[in-house]
Design a protein around this motif. Sequence first.
Motif, PDB file in Angstrom:
ATOM      1  N   SER A  23     -31.891  31.073 139.501  1.00  0.00           N
ATOM      2  CA  SER A  23     -31.007  29.471 140.469  1.00  0.00           C
ATOM      3  C   SER A  23     -30.284  28.439 139.284  1.00  0.00           C
ATOM      4  O   SER A  23     -28.734  28.126 140.096  1.00  0.00           O
ATOM      5  CB  SER A  23     -32.610  28.722 140.627  1.00  0.00           C
ATOM      6  N   LEU A 165     -35.361  22.780 136.676  1.00  0.00           N
ATOM      7  CA  LEU A 165     -34.601  23.448 137.894  1.00  0.00           C
ATOM      8  C   LEU A 165     -34.619  21.900 138.592  1.00  0.00           C
ATOM      9  O   LEU A 165     -33.247  21.337 139.677  1.00  0.00           O
ATOM     10  CB  LEU A 165     -34.685  24.303 138.831  1.00  0.00           C
ATOM     11  N   ALA A 246     -26.651  35.019 144.626  1.00  0.00           N
ATOM     12  CA  ALA A 246     -27.692  33.967 145.151  1.00  0.00           C
ATOM     13  C   ALA A 246     -26.582  32.984 145.874  1.00  0.00           C
ATOM     14  O   ALA A 246     -27.625  32.227 147.090  1.00  0.00           O
ATOM     15  CB  ALA A 246     -27.956  33.683 143.501  1.00  0.00           C
ATOM     16  N   ILE A 259     -30.656  28.393 145.190  1.00  0.00           N
ATOM     17  CA  ILE A 259     -32.184  28.393 144.832  1.00  0.00           C
ATOM     18  C   ILE A 259     -32.638  28.821 146.049  1.00  0.00           C
ATOM     19  O   ILE A 259     -33.077  30.273 145.986  1.00  0.00           O
ATOM     20  CB  ILE A 259     -32.391  26.983 145.373  1.00  0.00           C
ATOM     21  N   ALA A 262     -30.719  32.306 145.494  1.00  0.00           N
ATOM     22  CA  ALA A 262     -31.893  32.965 144.081  1.00  0.00           C
ATOM     23  C   ALA A 262     -33.633  33.593 144.411  1.00  0.00           C
ATOM     24  O   ALA A 262     -33.738  34.770 144.227  1.00  0.00           O
ATOM     25  CB  ALA A 262     -32.367  32.616 142.931  1.00  0.00           C
TER      26      ALA A 262
END
Lengths: 330, 285
Positions: A23, A165, A246, A259, A262
Amino acid sequence: MDWGAIIQNSFRGFIGEPFIYFSLAAMGLNMHYGYTGLLNFGQAVFMAAGAYGLSMAVVTLGLNFWWGLLLGIVVFPLLLALIMGVPTLRLRADYLAIVTIAASEMFRIIARSPSLDRWTGSSDGLTAFANTFYDFNPFDKQKRYFFGLFIGNQMWVVLIGWIVLSIVVLIVWMTMRSPWGRVLRAIREDEDAARSLGKNAYWFKMQSLMIGGMFGALGGMFRAIGTQSAQPQNFITDVTFFAWVALILGGAAKVGGPIAGAAILYGILNFTDVFLRQLVENGYVPESVMDGTQVGQVRFMLIGLGLILLAIYRPQGIFGTKEEMALDDR
Amino acid sequence: MTAEPSTAQHLFDGVPFEPGAAKNDPILVADGVRRAFGGLVAVDVDHLEVQRGAITALIGPNGAGKTTFFNLLTNFDEPDTGSRLFEGNDLAGVSAYKVANLGMVRTFQLTKSLSKMTVIDNMCLGGTGQTGESFFKALFPFLWRRQEAEITERADALLERFKLSHMRDEFAGTLSGGQRKLLEMARALMVKPNMVMLDEPMAGVNPALKQSLLDHVKGLRDEGMTVLFVEHDMDMVQEISDWVVVMAEGRIIAEGPPESIASNQAVIDAYLGAHHDSALDLEAD
């Protein structure tokens, strides 16, 4: 069939360590490609910069963990961005693509060269540099947490990963709503137009390369911390392209795209792995079609098939909008 | 009653109708500008002055070097030799984006609307000196929110003037060709320029929109801006320009008010070929 194991493993892929570092790498690529239009085919080298920045600072140079963080998150990626960006960002987009893919391979090959054993640990890499990180671990190493998905140390890595993240997502979300993000998008659309309106396109592209690179470095650093090792093999070109998958899967130029991409990628990889293995073990699939050792390859075939279908039926990615894609053809 | 035709020809009082003529108050001066691509000399201009506050047209047959010269004046290209002074600033070695910040903003022959950005975003991009364009300040909206509101307000006013308000939140890629020309001109005004350089503003614009574009260009002059434009459309040149500069084969061959240009022998020769009205002399070759 052990459905409990299948569900548990899929879910682990969905939110676990690989999800976190891919991510982060894909968030960086989104900054580069999705928002600025820079073609970076060497995100692995930024990830390696994060991993080796930390590990070399601690193991080779004997500095403490915090200096390692500074080196890995800030100094190494910025230097790399400068080295790759200064000669290429004034030129067409393809030049950066060539330089990044070359740089990522060069770094990997140099890092594993035996003559640099003293510095990089050559092909064995460097280990045991994140003890300070685990010293702060509040979880019990023997216990399992989060529905039994993670043992103590993993839980600590994953928890910090989620926090980092979230911060990265917040940064991207904030900056892309700001005039700074507007200039990046303008450069993606037409660099000369941005220049004619008084924007220093070169400097904005450099900033994008640096910041996206730092996100990638964070990803690489998590990979290194999670396994307590930084090895050249962890940063082969495949890693770059997984991050690209991703990004494309989730949808470029969308904050949540990388995100989601992924999570889905690793959710599916883990699901197919366990699911196919169980099919083979329980005799649903005859040995003549596939045996247990071939599961690894077959699941990548399935991912490939999925990507082909995505390219045909939803080229804008899961979060992308069709209207925006259509504007490309005009 | 027709309104008095708006013109700025009085600014050219006493200026001779000849190539390289000195102007009363030049905003832009090019001297000895030369640019060659390999063996081809695309531009070789001895001297050109552009009068402040007037609309100057740059015309010439295809391949005359107009657009190349235009790129040299706006620093999107560097000349091999020669100097360009804009408001007394030497442009040598100055990046194109800095030229825009000095107050000279250009548009492009092939319209560069930023397709995947909304019309209002296209406009706001043009605001100069934006605090929020620094990465770190971008993270703190309270630092730039007020300026952003001012810029948006100015952008909305310009959209209103250029009759694009109804497209405000649409992607610029959905605009028609003519609307894109309008958007590009409006966006250029967001920079608050002293001088606007328009590269073929009429190319690909339908006749209905042409008149409103013409009025907008005149409007720029009435607000005190200097306009230099490259154009093929002679109607437009005749109607709105105060002064015409004619290029052929990289050189400036004539200058003067629009009326004087149509009857200029050098211009006729350049467009139609030399000697077209004199007897062919085959012996001479």
